[in-house]
Design an enzyme around this catalytic site. Structure first.
Site, PDB file in Angstrom:
ATOM      1  N   CYS A 104       0.913  -1.054   0.032  1.00  0.00           N
ATOM      2  CA  CYS A 104       0.106  -0.104   0.058  1.00  0.00           C
ATOM      3  C   CYS A 104       0.884   1.356  -0.017  1.00  0.00           C
ATOM      4  CB  CYS A 104      -0.869  -0.018   1.211  1.00  0.00           C
ATOM      5  SG  CYS A 104      -1.993   1.550   1.166  1.00  0.00           S
ATOM      6  N   SER A 108      -1.212   1.570   4.827  1.00  0.00           N
ATOM      7  CA  SER A 108      -1.065   0.212   4.938  1.00  0.00           C
ATOM      8  C   SER A 108      -2.215  -0.538   4.959  1.00  0.00           C
ATOM      9  CB  SER A 108      -0.443   0.100   6.552  1.00  0.00           C
ATOM     10  OG  SER A 108      -1.474   0.854   7.459  1.00  0.00           O
ATOM     11  N   CYS A 109      -2.944  -0.302   3.760  1.00  0.00           N
ATOM     12  CA  CYS A 109      -4.202  -1.094   3.682  1.00  0.00           C
ATOM     13  C   CYS A 109      -3.848  -2.417   3.520  1.00  0.00           C
ATOM     14  CB  CYS A 109      -4.917  -0.378   2.441  1.00  0.00           C
ATOM     15  SG  CYS A 109      -5.373   1.026   2.511  1.00  0.00           S
TER      16      CYS A 109
HETATM   17 FE    FE Z   1      -3.312   2.017   2.904  1.00  0.00          FE
END
Ligand code: FE
Length: 199
Positions: A104, A108-109
Site C-alpha cells: 500500500c 498500510s491497507c
Molecule cells: Fe493504505
C-alpha cells in the site's frame, strides 16, 4: 525554540494514538471497550491462519481455486471470512513465470479478515516506496530471489481493494491433505514477499 505543535509531532505514535483515543472517548465518540475488543480480535483471533486455510483449500480443490480467482471476496466468504477491511478482496495467483507482490504505497491497507494486522515492514515507508520502483531488488533483500524471466506485478492496495496472493504450491506436497497444507502457508507468501517452502 520549541513550539507546542513541534513537540506534538515528535511524540511517538503510540502516545499520540492514546491521546487521540482519550479525546474521542471524552467526547463520547468512541467506546474504549469496543475499541479494545476490535484490537484484540485482529491481534490474536484473526491472523494469517484464515488466509492459509483459503490457500490450502484452493490448492486441493480446483473448483474452489477457480472461484477464488474469479471473485475473491465471495470465495473467501464461503469459508466464513470477511467483513471489516476485507469488503473487496482480489486474489492473484503466483506461478513459475508470474509473481505478484502487494503493497500500500499510501498507508498500510491490508486484507485484515484473512491476514490479520499488517507486519511493521509492510508499513515501512522504505518498503512502500521501493517495492514499486525496484521490486526484484526489494524481494531479493527480503530473501526471495526470482529468475530474470519471472514477470513481477506489484499491486497497490487501497481502501477500496485489498489483495491476497495465492502462492505456488511447493513441489512434492501434492499428496498432502488440506489440513496438512495449512501450516505450510505463511503470511509473507500471501503478501508475495516469499514462497511457500516444502516441509
Ligand atoms: Fe493504505
Amino acid at each position: 525554540m520549541t513550539t507546542t505543535a513541534g513537540s506534538a509531532e515528535r511524540l511517538p505514535p503510540a502516545l499520540r494514538t492514546e491521546a487521540l483515543e482519550q479525546l474521542l472517548t471524552e467526547r463520547g465518540l468512541i467506546d474504549p471497550k469496543a475499541m479494545n475488543g476490535l484490537i484484540t480480535t485482529y491481534e490474536t483471533n484473526i491472523g494469517p491462519l484464515n488466509g492459509a486455510k483459503v490457500v490450502a483449500r484452493a490448492w486441493t480443490d480446483p473448483e474452489y481455486r477457480r472461484r477464488l480467482l474469479e471473485d475473491g471476496t465471495a470465495a473467501i466468504d464461503e469459508l466464513g471470512f470477511g467483513g471489516f477491511q476485507g469488503e473487496h478482496i482480489v486474489v492473484v495467483e503466483n506461478t513459475a513465470t508470474s509473481h505478484n507482490v502487494v503493497v500500500c504505497t499510501l498507508c498500510s491497507c491490508y486484507p485484515w479478515p484473512v491476514l490479520g494486522l499488517p507486519p511493521s515492514w509492510y508499513k515501512d515507508p522504505a518498503y512502500r516506496a521501493r517495492v514499486v520502483k525496484e521490486p526484484r531488488a526489494v524481494l531479493s533483500e527480503m530473501g526471495l530471489e526470482l529468475a530474470d524471466d519471472v514477470r513481477i506485478t506489484v499491486h497497490d492496495s487501497t481502501s477500496e481493494v485489498r489483495w491476497l496472493v495465492l502462492p505456488e504450491q511447493p513441489p512434492g506436497t501434492e499428496h498432502l491433505t488440506e489440513e496438512e497444507l495449512v501450516p505450510l502457508v505463511t503470511r509473507d507468501a500471501m503478501v508475495g514477499v516469499a514462497k511457500v517452502a516444502a516441509p
